[in-house]
Motif scaffolding. Structure first.
Motif, PDB file in Angstrom:
ATOM      1  N   ALA A 438       3.900   3.401 -10.002  1.00 37.00           N
ATOM      2  CA  ALA A 438       5.232   2.920 -10.452  1.00 37.00           C
ATOM      3  C   ALA A 438       5.442   1.843  -9.285  1.00 37.00           C
ATOM      4  O   ALA A 438       5.840   0.813  -9.841  1.00 37.00           O
ATOM      5  N   LEU A 439       5.547   2.049  -8.315  1.00 39.70           N
ATOM      6  CA  LEU A 439       5.919   1.314  -7.045  1.00 39.70           C
ATOM      7  C   LEU A 439       4.923   0.046  -7.105  1.00 39.70           C
ATOM      8  O   LEU A 439       5.662  -1.312  -7.192  1.00 39.70           O
ATOM      9  N   HIS A 440       4.006   0.220  -7.011  1.00 40.19           N
ATOM     10  CA  HIS A 440       3.085  -0.940  -6.788  1.00 40.19           C
ATOM     11  C   HIS A 440       2.938  -1.794  -7.927  1.00 40.19           C
ATOM     12  O   HIS A 440       2.849  -3.007  -7.813  1.00 40.19           O
ATOM     13  N   TYR A 441       2.932  -1.184  -9.262  1.00 38.95           N
ATOM     14  CA  TYR A 441       2.763  -2.033 -10.476  1.00 38.95           C
ATOM     15  C   TYR A 441       4.041  -3.101 -10.509  1.00 38.95           C
ATOM     16  O   TYR A 441       4.047  -4.185 -10.773  1.00 38.95           O
ATOM     17  N   TYR A 442       5.254  -2.354 -10.252  1.00 35.58           N
ATOM     18  CA  TYR A 442       6.499  -2.997 -10.511  1.00 35.58           C
ATOM     19  C   TYR A 442       6.678  -4.179  -9.556  1.00 35.58           C
ATOM     20  O   TYR A 442       6.949  -5.352  -9.665  1.00 35.58           O
ATOM     21  N   LEU A 443       5.887  -3.774  -8.182  1.00 39.29           N
ATOM     22  CA  LEU A 443       6.067  -4.942  -7.268  1.00 39.29           C
ATOM     23  C   LEU A 443       5.227  -6.001  -7.563  1.00 39.29           C
ATOM     24  O   LEU A 443       5.303  -7.198  -7.155  1.00 39.29           O
ATOM     25  N   LEU A 444       3.966  -5.787  -8.052  1.00 39.12           N
ATOM     26  CA  LEU A 444       3.008  -6.736  -8.215  1.00 39.12           C
ATOM     27  C   LEU A 444       3.090  -7.586  -9.650  1.00 39.12           C
ATOM     28  O   LEU A 444       2.535  -8.674  -9.656  1.00 39.12           O
ATOM     29  N   SER A 445       3.906  -6.879 -10.396  1.00 45.93           N
ATOM     30  CA  SER A 445       4.115  -7.769 -11.723  1.00 45.93           C
ATOM     31  C   SER A 445       4.887  -8.614 -11.868  1.00 45.93           C
ATOM     32  O   SER A 445       4.751  -9.510 -12.800  1.00 45.93           O
ATOM     33  N   VAL A 446       5.467  -9.043 -10.677  1.00 47.48           N
ATOM     34  CA  VAL A 446       6.478 -10.123 -10.551  1.00 47.48           C
ATOM     35  C   VAL A 446       5.680 -11.342  -9.656  1.00 47.48           C
ATOM     36  O   VAL A 446       5.028 -10.869  -8.611  1.00 47.48           O
ATOM     37  N   SER A 447       5.638 -12.459  -9.803  1.00 47.92           N
ATOM     38  CA  SER A 447       4.693 -13.550  -9.130  1.00 47.92           C
ATOM     39  C   SER A 447       5.310 -13.360  -7.848  1.00 47.92           C
ATOM     40  O   SER A 447       6.466 -13.515  -7.491  1.00 47.92           O
ATOM     41  N   PRO A 448       4.494 -13.480  -6.470  1.00 50.65           N
ATOM     42  CA  PRO A 448       4.945 -13.417  -5.299  1.00 50.65           C
ATOM     43  C   PRO A 448       6.214 -14.315  -4.967  1.00 50.65           C
ATOM     44  O   PRO A 448       7.167 -13.734  -4.443  1.00 50.65           O
ATOM     45  N   VAL A 530      -1.221 -11.859 -12.538  1.00 52.67           N
ATOM     46  CA  VAL A 530      -2.319 -12.010 -13.403  1.00 52.67           C
ATOM     47  C   VAL A 530      -2.862 -10.611 -14.061  1.00 52.67           C
ATOM     48  O   VAL A 530      -2.824 -10.650 -15.242  1.00 52.67           O
ATOM     49  N   LEU A 531      -3.385 -10.081 -13.145  1.00 60.72           N
ATOM     50  CA  LEU A 531      -3.976  -8.771 -13.571  1.00 60.72           C
ATOM     51  C   LEU A 531      -3.287  -7.797 -14.035  1.00 60.72           C
ATOM     52  O   LEU A 531      -3.523  -6.863 -14.877  1.00 60.72           O
ATOM     53  N   ALA A 532      -1.909  -7.819 -13.641  1.00 62.51           N
ATOM     54  CA  ALA A 532      -0.762  -6.601 -14.064  1.00 62.51           C
ATOM     55  C   ALA A 532      -0.611  -7.107 -15.235  1.00 62.51           C
ATOM     56  O   ALA A 532      -0.549  -6.112 -16.542  1.00 62.51           O
ATOM     57  N   THR A 533      -0.289  -8.386 -15.694  1.00 62.10           N
ATOM     58  CA  THR A 533      -0.407  -8.769 -17.277  1.00 62.10           C
ATOM     59  C   THR A 533      -1.589  -8.433 -17.952  1.00 62.10           C
ATOM     60  O   THR A 533      -1.506  -7.755 -19.076  1.00 62.10           O
ATOM     61  N   TYR A 534      -2.582  -8.452 -17.418  1.00 61.59           N
ATOM     62  CA  TYR A 534      -4.111  -8.284 -18.187  1.00 61.59           C
ATOM     63  C   TYR A 534      -3.991  -6.752 -18.541  1.00 61.59           C
ATOM     64  O   TYR A 534      -4.365  -6.371 -19.705  1.00 61.59           O
ATOM     65  N   LEU A 535      -3.621  -6.033 -17.438  1.00 65.54           N
ATOM     66  CA  LEU A 535      -4.021  -4.481 -17.842  1.00 65.54           C
ATOM     67  C   LEU A 535      -2.806  -3.970 -18.893  1.00 65.54           C
ATOM     68  O   LEU A 535      -3.267  -3.334 -19.783  1.00 65.54           O
ATOM     69  N   TYR A 536      -1.588  -4.686 -19.024  1.00 64.52           N
ATOM     70  CA  TYR A 536      -0.645  -4.275 -19.939  1.00 64.52           C
ATOM     71  C   TYR A 536      -1.373  -4.784 -21.462  1.00 64.52           C
ATOM     72  O   TYR A 536      -1.197  -4.155 -22.116  1.00 64.52           O
ATOM     73  N   GLU A 537      -1.781  -5.936 -21.313  1.00 66.43           N
ATOM     74  CA  GLU A 537      -2.558  -6.399 -22.597  1.00 66.43           C
ATOM     75  C   GLU A 537      -3.516  -5.488 -23.174  1.00 66.43           C
ATOM     76  O   GLU A 537      -3.631  -5.237 -24.493  1.00 66.43           O
ATOM     77  N   LEU A 538      -4.432  -5.105 -22.096  1.00 65.23           N
ATOM     78  CA  LEU A 538      -5.535  -4.182 -22.328  1.00 65.23           C
ATOM     79  C   LEU A 538      -4.920  -3.084 -23.097  1.00 65.23           C
ATOM     80  O   LEU A 538      -5.711  -2.391 -23.906  1.00 65.23           O
ATOM     81  N   SER A 539      -4.075  -2.364 -22.252  1.00 59.44           N
ATOM     82  CA  SER A 539      -3.336  -1.008 -22.689  1.00 59.44           C
ATOM     83  C   SER A 539      -2.803  -0.964 -24.239  1.00 59.44           C
ATOM     84  O   SER A 539      -2.918  -0.269 -24.841  1.00 59.44           O
TER      85      SER A 539
END
Ligand code: ARG
Length: 589
Positions: A438-448, A530-539
């Motif tokens: 939860a933590l990691h995905y949330y933090l990474l899904s926003v551009s740095p 970019v990968l967070a978004t990709y993972l969501y699309e894939l799911s």
């Protein structure tokens, strides 16, 4: 990986060059100058290539070029009797409709090949990249800002490595200076004899508590600050008692932080300590002074004048000869390059230090280090909790360990509420992994670069764009594959990919085909989102497929086997991408 876009860019470039040759032109068009788009409507095919850019070289309208290219492909497939793909002109575009079955077969055979990892662009092969991240001060434990830093650094490092780079993850502990002496002073005056063990407190928190205590002490008494400065002077002079205390307290701080790194899956190839590099920095500054790059002010302090570079004047050594923050960074950078000659050094550090790094890089250029141009500050924004800003001085900081603990508790409560304690096996271990996901995905899904709010409740939600939603998808696929095994369907039995031609299946195949490009883009932009978004699309695509296409109850065993193979490929990519964005994988949840 069967990257359809790349393959077709290459083919289109070939056809364009054939047209040029036919026209007796000596011009060439390379693959990189062909761009590809996804057509908005299904009847327009799977890929579209705009021809505008080539009108000049071919001395023809884009429409005529598109028609010429379509004609070439039509003739070629007639001649060979192969193809199965359709290439057609759509105004100024060449569009391609892929052969679904063949594309799926090519892609799945690559994705299910166990001898190779799933999607590995080779865009960074041969480059040596050093990534510095976390780099805490040793006077207090890690906080929410560090958690963003840590996962950014760890994830970006894994992504760069996946793109082929040779990688070195480093961390510097800023373990000297006045801030360290403050916790030391408070300990000396209020804590002597106590240890983390005697108090039953995690060792970095123990040190941090004295830092907080210092500020309480100093609030009503100006002499307290002076005593801390005195301690720094003693430390710099090598006073035995002071260095002994310093060593003990730093060890406590460092040990505690390393425990947090281990917990969150963060690791380093090398630790540096400011106490070991600051003198090097001082030496370099003195050399620069001799070379006339820096100058000495009337009071004896050493300065650099960066006004020609549109920056200010900056002090590098105080009048008493002691170093400051930047002095150490000059030494550390030089030392690191000698240590491991990098092609690029990425500093993952908060945006409030942008000016610091501008000045640092400019100074190293002035000192004529040829690699100074290869330094890069990966700047990231602030993280706050919804209820307000994090404050560190008052001790109301959002502590990293506490935050993970409370996420874990919330996840555990959810497991209990759903009465899934039996199914998940070890509820505590699973809750911890859900918390980190939860933590990691949330933090990474926003551009740095963007500031952000971390919303614990939202991060843990099982539906929506969250880590646990993705983990749940992985668990669902895993349990489905297990069920298939129980029904006697071989885990990697033969299958006929040509059967995967329905719309939901095809959507999924196409998204799988984009994985490698997504990794390449994340590596190029140093942006894990970019990968967070990709993972969501894939799911989401898997969810649609799972809903529309029965697998274990497919109309035929053959179709079931093909869909099972597709699901296995999804799981493989999902697991691989989880690793790159630091989301723990769960078989059951
Ligand atoms: N310890 C510093 C801080 O907490 C960050 C260090 C960043 N890295 C560096 N090479 N200056 O603000």
């Amino acid at each position: 990986m069967a990257d359809f876009k790349e393959i077709w860019k290459h083919r289109i470039a070939g056809a364009l060059n054939a047209l040029l040759a036919e026209a007796d032109s000596t011009e060439r068009i390379d693959t990189a100058s062909v761009s590809a788009e996804y057509p908005p409507r299904p009847e327009q095919g799977d890929l579209g290539f705009p021809m505008f850019a080539f009108a000049k070289k071919l001395k023809k309208s884009p429409q005529l070029i598109a028609a010429g290219i379509a004609a070439r492909f039509a003739a070629a497939s007639d001649a060979t009797g192969q193809g199965g793909e359709e290439v057609f002109a759509l105004g100024p575009y060449v569009n391609v409709r892929l052969n679904r079955g063949e594309s799926a077969a090519a892609l799945l055979s690559e994705l299910l090949d166990r001898s190779k990892p799933a999607g590995r662009p080779e865009t960074l092969v041969g480059s040596r990249i050093m990534v510095e991240f976390s780099s805490p001060n040793t006077n207090k434990p890690l906080h929410l800002g560090h958690l963003r830093n840590d996962v950014l650094g760890e994830s970006v490092s894994r992504i760069l490595k996946a793109a082929g780079a040779e990688l070195r993850k480093v961390c510097i502990f800023n373990d000297r200076g006045i801030h360290i002496c403050k916790s030391m002073l408070a300990y000396k005056e209020q804590g002597a004899g106590k240890t983390p063990e005697s108090e039953g407190i995690k060792s970095d928190h123990f040190v941090g508590d004295f830092y907080v205590a210092f500020h309480r002490m100093a609030a009503g008494d100006t002499a307290v600050e002076e005593r801390a400065r005195e301690l720094l002077r003693k430390w710099e002079a090598g006073d035995e008692e002071t260095t002994a205390l310093w060593r003990t307290m730093n060890q406590w701080a460092v040990d505690g932080m390393k425990a947090t790194y281990a917990r969150t899956g963060v690791s380093f190839d090398q630790y540096y300590f400011e106490s070991q590099t600051y003198l090097l920095g001082k030496e370099e500054v003195l050399k620069g002074l001799e070379a006339g790059i820096f100058y000495r002010a009337g009071d004896g302090s050493v300065w650099v004048d960066l006004s020609a570079e549109n920056l200010d004047k900056k002090v590098l050594l105080r009048k008493d000869g002691t170093s400051i923050y930047i002095t150490q960074d000059i030494g550390t950078a030089i030392y690191r390059h000698e240590d491991w000659a990098f092609d690029r050094l990425v500093y993952v550090v908060g945006s409030e230090q942008q000016y610091h790094f501008q000045v640092l890089f400019t100074i190293l250029k002035k000192l004529r280090f040829p690699w100074a141009k290869d330094l890069y500050h990966l700047s990231y924004g602030m993280v706050n909790l919804p209820d307000g800003k994090m404050k560190s001085r008052e001790g109301t900081v959002v502590d990293a360990d506490d935050l993970i603990d409370s996420l874990k508790e919330m996840a555990l409560a959810e497991i209990r509420k759903k009465e899934r304690e039996e199914e998940v096996g070890d509820p505590l271990a699973v809750a911890e992994k859900i918390a980190l996901g939860a933590l990691h995905y949330y933090l990474l899904s926003v551009s740095p670069a963007k500031d952000m709010l971390f919303n614990p409740q939202e991060s843990l939600s099982f539906n929506g764009n969250t880590g646990p939603y993705l983990q749940y998808m992985g668990a669902r696929i895993s349990s489905m594959l297990q069920k298939a095994g129980a029904q006697g369907l071989a885990a990697d039995g033969p299958f006929n990919a040509a059967l995967l031609s329905g719309d939901a299946e095809w959507e999924l195949v196409k998204i799988l085909g984009n994985y490698r490009a997504a990794v390449a883009q994340a590596a190029e932009t140093l942006d894990s989102s970019v990968l967070a978004t990709y993972l969501y699309e894939l799911s989401k695509a898997f969810s649609r497929f799972y809903h529309d296409c029965p697998i274990l109850n497919a109309p035929s065993a053959e179709l079931g086997a093909a869909r099972l193979a597709l699901s296995r490929a999804v799981l493989r990519v999902l697991r691989d991408a989880f690793e790159l964005v630091c989301i723990p994988f769960l078989e059951t949840m």
